[in-house]
Design a protein around this motif. Structure first.
Motif, short mmCIF file in Angstrom:
data_model
loop_
_atom_site.label_atom_id
_atom_site.label_comp_id
_atom_site.label_asym_id
_atom_site.label_seq_id
_atom_site.Cartn_x
_atom_site.Cartn_y
_atom_site.Cartn_z
N VAL A 31 0.84 -1.19 0.00
CA VAL A 31 0.00 0.00 0.00
C VAL A 31 0.88 1.24 0.00
O VAL A 31 1.88 1.31 0.74
CB VAL A 31 -0.92 0.01 1.24
CG1 VAL A 31 -1.68 1.33 1.35
CG2 VAL A 31 -1.91 -1.15 1.19
N PHE A 32 0.54 2.23 -0.83
CA PHE A 32 1.13 3.56 -0.76
C PHE A 32 0.24 4.44 0.11
O PHE A 32 -0.99 4.43 -0.03
CB PHE A 32 1.25 4.19 -2.14
CG PHE A 32 2.40 3.68 -2.96
CD1 PHE A 32 3.40 2.90 -2.41
CD2 PHE A 32 2.50 4.00 -4.31
CE1 PHE A 32 4.46 2.44 -3.16
CE2 PHE A 32 3.55 3.54 -5.08
CZ PHE A 32 4.53 2.76 -4.50
N LEU A 43 -1.67 -1.43 -4.15
CA LEU A 43 -0.97 -1.83 -5.37
C LEU A 43 -1.56 -3.13 -5.93
O LEU A 43 -2.12 -3.94 -5.17
CB LEU A 43 0.52 -2.02 -5.09
CG LEU A 43 1.40 -0.77 -5.19
CD1 LEU A 43 0.95 0.31 -4.22
CD2 LEU A 43 2.85 -1.12 -4.93
N PRO A 44 -1.44 -3.36 -7.24
CA PRO A 44 -1.94 -4.60 -7.83
C PRO A 44 -1.22 -5.82 -7.24
O PRO A 44 -0.13 -5.71 -6.70
CB PRO A 44 -1.64 -4.44 -9.32
CG PRO A 44 -1.40 -2.99 -9.52
CD PRO A 44 -0.86 -2.45 -8.25
N LYS A 45 -1.86 -6.96 -7.40
CA LYS A 45 -1.26 -8.21 -6.93
C LYS A 45 0.00 -8.55 -7.74
O LYS A 45 0.13 -8.19 -8.90
CB LYS A 45 -2.26 -9.36 -7.05
CG LYS A 45 -3.42 -9.28 -6.07
CD LYS A 45 -2.96 -9.63 -4.67
CE LYS A 45 -4.15 -9.74 -3.71
NZ LYS A 45 -3.72 -10.07 -2.34
N SER A 46 0.90 -9.27 -7.10
CA SER A 46 2.12 -9.71 -7.76
C SER A 46 1.82 -10.67 -8.89
O SER A 46 0.86 -11.44 -8.85
CB SER A 46 3.03 -10.39 -6.73
OG SER A 46 4.10 -11.06 -7.36
N TYR A 67 7.85 6.72 -9.28
CA TYR A 67 8.03 5.93 -8.06
C TYR A 67 7.97 4.45 -8.42
O TYR A 67 7.13 4.03 -9.23
CB TYR A 67 6.96 6.28 -7.03
CG TYR A 67 7.13 7.66 -6.46
CD1 TYR A 67 7.97 7.88 -5.37
CD2 TYR A 67 6.47 8.75 -7.01
CE1 TYR A 67 8.14 9.14 -4.84
CE2 TYR A 67 6.64 10.03 -6.49
CZ TYR A 67 7.48 10.22 -5.41
OH TYR A 67 7.66 11.47 -4.89
N LYS A 68 8.86 3.67 -7.81
CA LYS A 68 8.95 2.25 -8.14
C LYS A 68 9.07 1.40 -6.87
O LYS A 68 9.57 1.87 -5.85
CB LYS A 68 10.14 1.97 -9.05
CG LYS A 68 10.03 2.59 -10.44
CD LYS A 68 11.23 2.23 -11.31
CE LYS A 68 11.10 2.81 -12.71
NZ LYS A 68 12.27 2.45 -13.56
N VAL A 69 8.61 0.18 -6.99
CA VAL A 69 8.76 -0.82 -5.94
C VAL A 69 9.40 -2.06 -6.56
O VAL A 69 9.02 -2.46 -7.67
CB VAL A 69 7.39 -1.21 -5.31
CG1 VAL A 69 7.57 -2.33 -4.29
CG2 VAL A 69 6.73 0.00 -4.67
N SER A 70 10.36 -2.63 -5.88
CA SER A 70 10.94 -3.90 -6.33
C SER A 70 10.53 -5.00 -5.38
O SER A 70 10.42 -4.79 -4.17
CB SER A 70 12.46 -3.81 -6.39
OG SER A 70 12.99 -3.66 -5.09
N THR A 95 2.31 3.44 -14.51
CA THR A 95 1.57 2.42 -15.27
C THR A 95 0.69 1.57 -14.37
O THR A 95 -0.14 0.79 -14.86
CB THR A 95 2.54 1.50 -16.03
OG1 THR A 95 3.38 0.81 -15.09
CG2 THR A 95 3.41 2.31 -16.98
N ASP A 96 0.90 1.69 -13.04
CA ASP A 96 0.15 0.91 -12.06
C ASP A 96 0.19 -0.59 -12.38
O ASP A 96 -0.83 -1.29 -12.37
CB ASP A 96 -1.31 1.38 -11.99
CG ASP A 96 -2.04 0.82 -10.78
OD1 ASP A 96 -1.39 0.58 -9.76
OD2 ASP A 96 -3.27 0.61 -10.88
#
Length: 245
Positions: A31-32, A43-46, A67-70, A95-96
């Protein structure tokens, strides 16, 4: 509740950047949250298959201005005892969506690198405390893990690794190496900013009972390599269970 999740008493704070906080209410959801404007986003599911454990990093990519998440997912050993290399996916806010990237920089012919505990984001690079481990699983696999700094450049999407100072790998004869490594990684080793430079704050030597604490600054860092220089040492204090930097 506003985004369809059940109540969670204590979500984990995975990281923060420019006023945005990345939270993990549970292992599958991220979550952001922007407290200043009172916005929250699920955030969308993996897109990766079920993992054994995963590490997450969060920050801002100055090249793409996004902004990015790894997410680095690791999996348990196969029937033949081989440990699969981790799989990596990147979430981009604009791009979500998630996309999987190549993980060549997280393995060699005989070993794999596993980012473990996310520490910080600084100038387009994410930093973890992690370890290198042989692909061939053994009974006491923790003793085969070599702890180190693992970092990821969001610009070129390549992982790099850097060993700790030599004193971090000195441990007393007859002591439990696996226990000492776990103690250091879980309790008293942090990657911090020290006068604008990347630094390590933690034990002076690899021991469950440290002789002293210290700060090592990463000099001549070019985004891939550097060297450690000790800048500060102080003795542990009786009754103080954990030191804050």
């Amino acid at each position: 509740q506003f985004i369809g999740l059940e109540d969670v008493e204590s979500p984990s704070i995975l990281g923060h950047c420019n006023g945005i906080v990345c939270l993990s209410p549970c292992s599958d959801n991220l979550v952001f949250c922007n407290p200043a404007i009172k916005e929250i986003k699920l955030l969308p599911k993996s897109g990766l298959p079920d993992w054994w454990r995963c590490a997450v990093g969060f920050g801002y990519d100055p090249k793409s201005k996004d902004y990015k998440v790894s997410r680095i997912a690791s999996y348990q050993a196969e029937i033949d005892g081989l440990i699969p290399p981790p799989r990596v996916e990147i979430y981009t806010l604009s791009t979500d969506s998630w996309r999987e990237i190549r993980n060549n920089s997280l393995e060699t012919d005989t070993t794999c690198f596993f980012p473990d505990y996310f520490q910080m984001y600084f100038q387009g690079i994410w930093y973890w405390v992690g370890y290198e481990q042989p692909k061939q699983s053994v009974e006491y696999e923790d003793e085969e893990q070599k702890p180190m700094v693992i970092f990821f450049d969001m610009g070129d999407e390549i992982f790099h690794n850097l060993l700790f100072p030599d004193s971090f790998y000195m441990y007393e004869e007859g002591s439990s190496y696996a226990y000492e490594m776990s103690y250091l990684m879980y309790c008293d080793l942090r990657i911090i900013l020290w006068n604008g430079s990347i630094a390590l704050f933690g034990f002076n030597r690899f021991s469950a009972l440290p002789e002293s604490y210290g700060v090592w600054v990463l000099d001549d860092f070019d985004g891939a390599k550097g060297s450690w220089t000790k800048h500060l040492t102080f003795d542990p204090l009786e009754g103080i269970k954990r030191v804050l930097e």
